[in-house]
Write an enzyme that holds these catalytic residues in place. Structure first.
Site, PDB file in Angstrom:
ATOM      1  N   LYS A  77     -26.615  41.665   1.569  1.00  0.00           N
ATOM      2  CA  LYS A  77     -25.586  40.456   1.934  1.00  0.00           C
ATOM      3  C   LYS A  77     -24.010  40.841   1.363  1.00  0.00           C
ATOM      4  CE  LYS A  77     -28.884  37.101   2.392  1.00  0.00           C
ATOM      5  NZ  LYS A  77     -28.909  36.601   3.753  1.00  0.00           N
TER       6      LYS A  77
ATOM      7  N   ASP B  93     -34.885  39.921  -6.947  1.00  0.00           N
ATOM      8  CA  ASP B  93     -34.336  40.084  -5.540  1.00  0.00           C
ATOM      9  C   ASP B  93     -33.053  39.231  -5.786  1.00  0.00           C
ATOM     10  OD1 ASP B  93     -33.383  40.120  -3.078  1.00  0.00           O
ATOM     11  OD2 ASP B  93     -35.386  39.050  -2.420  1.00  0.00           O
TER      12      ASP B  93
ATOM     13  N   TYR C 238     -38.161  33.906   0.003  1.00  0.00           N
ATOM     14  CA  TYR C 238     -38.085  34.284   1.174  1.00  0.00           C
ATOM     15  C   TYR C 238     -37.430  35.888   0.732  1.00  0.00           C
ATOM     16  CZ  TYR C 238     -36.701  36.607   5.744  1.00  0.00           C
ATOM     17  OH  TYR C 238     -36.405  37.428   6.781  1.00  0.00           O
TER      18      TYR C 238
HETATM   19  C1  PLP Z   1     -33.541  36.648  -1.351  1.00  0.00           C
HETATM   20  C2  PLP Z   1     -33.540  37.419  -0.145  1.00  0.00           C
HETATM   21  N1  PLP Z   1     -34.028  38.459  -0.234  1.00  0.00           N
HETATM   22  C3  PLP Z   1     -33.989  39.295   1.235  1.00  0.00           C
HETATM   23  C4  PLP Z   1     -33.392  38.746   2.288  1.00  0.00           C
HETATM   24  C5  PLP Z   1     -33.518  39.859   3.488  1.00  0.00           C
HETATM   25  O1  PLP Z   1     -32.188  40.353   3.594  1.00  0.00           O
HETATM   26  P1  PLP Z   1     -32.059  40.843   5.276  1.00  0.00           P
HETATM   27  O2  PLP Z   1     -31.735  39.652   6.249  1.00  0.00           O
HETATM   28  O3  PLP Z   1     -30.549  41.373   4.874  1.00  0.00           O
HETATM   29  O4  PLP Z   1     -32.848  41.703   5.513  1.00  0.00           O
HETATM   30  C6  PLP Z   1     -32.927  37.662   2.071  1.00  0.00           C
HETATM   31  C7  PLP Z   1     -32.471  37.126   3.270  1.00  0.00           C
HETATM   32  O5  PLP Z   1     -32.070  36.158   3.505  1.00  0.00           O
HETATM   33  C8  PLP Z   1     -32.845  36.652   1.257  1.00  0.00           C
HETATM   34  O6  PLP Z   1     -32.294  35.639   1.084  1.00  0.00           O
END
Ligand code: PLP
Length: 461
Positions: A299, A271, A166
């Site tokens: 986060k 990421d 994700y």
């Molecule tokens: C690895 C990763 N990338 C991107 C995101 C997206 O972040 P946001 O919910 O702040 O848009 C998440 C959200 O859980 C994530 O776990």
């Protein structure tokens, strides 16, 4: 795998326990039930994000302090959910409260840079070894902009991701996640499938997924894409997957990915929305010793305020600096978020804090492993930095396919209910992990392990 001859879980017993624990949670969350009735009249589904949905109603929270949160019924929990893994600082950390309080009185938004944004960028540059940074407001914005930068730099449209990972809620990455086992497809040619409705086929087709922990499969797919005249602009991936529980990279895997992407002129994006600042001072990049071309953060960065960041090498970020990519946003580098991020980086997420998190995580992993061993449960515990989980599986999970093949949904659901009824606030869903905060203590860890021990006892009684 910690247990050589695990017991077979009795699913009739699991169903009985599920019914009992659900009734108990319903009884203790009646004010949440009332709030839900009211909320859904104006908030779609009664929640602000579909990830907050839960049957028969969501648990509505009131406040948090350090490692604890309280719900509208007054129930107190040790927080292991920590805002989907954001609150590594713990709730209302005094250093962050002070920084935000000071900033709020000085004006909270100008759409102009404040010194805090410069200081945060300097500190991220030092930690991650990447030269140039930009700020955004969420993880989704970070991955969306990072991909655009990679596309601009390479002049290519196709992107590659890891199957089951994700990366946020924009169209290009809402592909090949949460797919049923039967639909995964051939390992050498994994399916590109939209995650939910409203995502155009034309976008889905531009995203190609490969299995985690298999550099050979990645390279073969890249070579095929090159032959088809659509080489990828980037590989976007988590260095350690954080949404199948926790799946660590096998030795040599990340090094091989680094080498393959470099050889094919592909931008490697780690990421680190979940791992960055949460599993080490410089996240997975530091922990595994492999430096990508770009890193995305969110986060933990904002200490509870919405903030994200993109870091890249000078070469990669040149397309932003020369004006060919518009990396923009009204709230980018918002002063309030930057004040919180600065306080967090300078005063909270210090070397001593990471040492504390490592010690606590060793304790929770060892405690859970001992429970698994004692009760011969099919499963194992895995952890890194502030993150970890118990994976209920007879096989070691290395990628999405092995995860799906051994998914025990009822036991996972039971574990969540069990924890909630014993004052352990956990992220729902088997794919989620615990997140510890710097304010957690051995008392919090021992409460988690004790609840797990009781669950194991009940499962094997
Ligand atoms: C690895 C990763 N990338 C991107 C995101 C997206 O972040 P946001 O919910 O702040 O848009 C998440 C959200 O859980 C994530 O776990």
């Amino acid at each position: 795998m910690s247990v050589h001859s695990p017991i077979e879980v009795d699913h009739v017993r699991v169903d009985e326990l599920l019914e009992r624990e659900l009734a108990a949670l319903n009884a203790r969350t009646q004010r949440s039930a009332e709030m839900y009735k009211r909320a859904r009249e104006s908030l779609s589904g009664g929640v602000a994000s579909s990830y907050q949905l839960r049957d028969p109603w969501p648990i509505y929270l009131v406040d948090g302090a350090g490692p604890k949160v309280w719900d509208v019924d007054g129930n107190e929990y040790w927080d292991f959910h920590n805002g989907f893994g954001s609150m590594v600082q713990g709730h209302a950390h005094p250093a962050i409260v002070e920084a935000v309080r000071e900033r709020v009185a000085l004006g909270t938004h100008f759409a102009a840079v404040t010194e805090d944004a410069v200081l945060v960028a300097e500190e991220l540059r030092r930690r991650f070894g990447l030269d140039r940074w930009r700020f955004v407001n969420s993880g989704s914005e970070a991955t969306m902009d990072a991909i655009r930068i990679a596309r601009a730099l390479t002049g290519r449209d196709t992107i590659m991701k890891i199957f089951g990972s994700y990366h946020g809620h924009h169209d290009g990455v809402m592909v090949s996640i949460g797919v049923p086992y039967e639909a995964i497809g051939d390992r050498e040619n994994l399916a590109s499938l939209p995650y939910g409705a409203g995502i155009p086929d034309a976008v889905v087709e531009l995203t190609v997924a490969v299995p985690f922990n298999d550099a050979g499969a990645m390279e073969r797919r890249i070579e095929r894409l090159v032959r088809e005249g659509r080489p990828p602009a980037c590989v976007i991936m988590e260095a350690a997957m954080m949404n199948l529980g926790v799946v660590l990279p096998e030795p040599g895997y990340l090094e091989a990915v680094r080498e393959i992407t470099q050889r094919h002129g592909i931008v490697l994006i780690f990421d680190e929305v979940k791992t960055g600042l949460a599993i080490a001072a410089a996240g997975a990049t530091e922990r595994f010793g492999v430096t990508p071309d770009m890193v995305t953060l969110a986060k933990t960065l904002g200490g509870g305020l919405p903030a994200g960041a993109i870091g890249g090498s000078e070469r990669v970020m040149s397309v932003v600096e020369d004006g060919s990519v518009y990396q923009v946003g009204t709230y980018n580098g918002n002063p309030l978020a930057m004040a919180a991020a600065r306080a967090s980086l300078e005063r909270v997420l210090t070397p001593a804090a990471y040492h504390h998190l490592d010690e606590l995580n060793d304790r929770i992993v060892a405690g859970c492993e001992a429970v698994i061993e004692r009760h011969r449960l099919p499963g194992y515990a895995v952890g890194i930095g502030s993150k970890g989980c118990v994976t209920f599986s007879t096989e070691r999970i290395v990628d999405y396919e092995t995860f799906k093949a051994s998914q025990d949904v009822p036991v996972t659901e039971l574990a969540w209910l069990w924890n909630m009824n014993r004052g352990i606030y956990m992220t729902p869903g088997r794919e989620e992990e615990w997140t510890l905060s710097v304010t957690h203590t051995t008392e919090a860890i021992d409460a988690y392990v004790a609840a797990f021990d009781e669950l194991a006892e009940a499962l094997t009684a």
